[in-house]
Design a protein around this motif. Structure first.
Motif, PDB file in Angstrom:
ATOM      1  N   GLY A  83       0.808  -1.219   0.000  1.00 48.91           N
ATOM      2  CA  GLY A  83       0.000   0.000   0.000  1.00 48.91           C
ATOM      3  C   GLY A  83       0.845   1.274   0.000  1.00 48.91           C
ATOM      4  N   LYS A  84       0.182   2.346   0.454  1.00 49.37           N
ATOM      5  CA  LYS A  84       0.831   3.674   0.430  1.00 49.37           C
ATOM      6  C   LYS A  84       2.093   3.724   1.284  1.00 49.37           C
ATOM      7  N   THR A  94       4.883   1.609  -0.025  1.00 49.70           N
ATOM      8  CA  THR A  94       5.503   2.236  -1.192  1.00 49.70           C
ATOM      9  C   THR A  94       6.438   3.375  -0.777  1.00 49.70           C
ATOM     10  N   ARG A  95       6.014   4.150   0.218  1.00 53.88           N
ATOM     11  CA  ARG A  95       6.844   5.272   0.675  1.00 53.88           C
ATOM     12  C   ARG A  95       8.141   4.759   1.302  1.00 53.88           C
ATOM     13  N   SER A 132       0.816  -1.335  -5.112  1.00 56.93           N
ATOM     14  CA  SER A 132       0.553  -0.052  -5.766  1.00 56.93           C
ATOM     15  C   SER A 132       1.114  -0.070  -7.189  1.00 56.93           C
TER      16      SER A 132
END
Lengths: 166, 166
Positions: free
Chosen positions: A19-20, A23-24, A44
């Protein structure tokens, strides 16, 4: 939590989740040259693309205990806190584990940080407010101008020369 | 170098060397609850006393390859750069090694840092000037007063309560 600066170039980093936040975190470690493997049934668009071009490895499946073995650093970033905590429990004592759903369950947190030339600084509010940590980090960053950063470079070169001539 | 915050409580830290820098590093990790073993033919008075009272373990001998095995973090802080670099070469890929004589030979550096309540920040000039890093760290530390630190505590409690009630 002790702030340490670690060279993660070529270090094996396992990202569990796609997810977000996963990914970060992935991008943070990728920027520093880590070797990245993502294990997650879904991911993602960024993760998909990075895997397609071979920059990272993505295994489209649920995490199993065998997946944990070879990584030096594990980011437990699924949407299921119980899975993230299970990862932290099963990790070996040499492994660093960041549990995104509850930082205190892992032994690694990723602070906000700014790098300007040779200057690196990090800020953490240890769970009080990641947003505030980010703002503080930006404010501190603005206190150092280009001239200062160039001066640091000059000081570094001078110090290296001294070492060589020693 | 990526700034990471690591919980070193009960982590096995091996300090190779017993001089000033070895002692300073030792204290940093001891303050954070690490399990410390020193290997060095000679050691500072502080190390001697800590070993006598059983707070740390000190083996009064030269380092051998077997000594490296069980540590998660190794501080190579002898007065002999070639021994320090040998330690970095022989360490396994999961181990974090700080080479005090030439930071770039290891994969770990210890930045200057300040902890005030929940606020932790670190500063490194990546070899340009440790003294300047220390000064910057102190200056930034002075920018945060007691009121701010109390406010951070309040924010943390509030956030924990929200998590619990979720």
């Amino acid at each position: 939590m002790l702030p340490l600066h670690i060279n993660v170039t070529d270090k094996k980093v396992l990202i569990v989740g796609g997810g977000k936040i996963a990914t970060r975190r992935l991008q943070t470690f990728l920027n520093e040259g880590a070797t990245i493997r993502v294990v997650s049934p879904e991911a993602s668009k960024e993760i998909e693309e990075l895997a397609e071009t071979g920059v990272i490895q993505w295994e489209q499946k649920e995490i199993t205990i065998e997946d944990l073995n070879s990584a030096s650093i594990i980011i437990a970033a699924t949407n299921h806190p119980e899975i993230n905590e299970w990862i932290a429990e099963k990790a070996s004592e040499h492994q660093l584990v960041n549990v995104v759903s509850s930082a205190e369950k892992g032994n690694l947190t990723i602070p906000k940080f700014v790098t300007k030339g040779r200057l690196t600084f990090s800020v953490s509010t240890n769970g009080a407010s990641p947003l505030l940590a980010k703002q503080i980090c930006e404010q501190i960053g603005n206190q150092f101008d280009e001239e200062f950063i160039s001066e640091l470079n000059r000081m570094y070169e001078e110090r290296q020369n001294k070492k060589r001539n020693f």
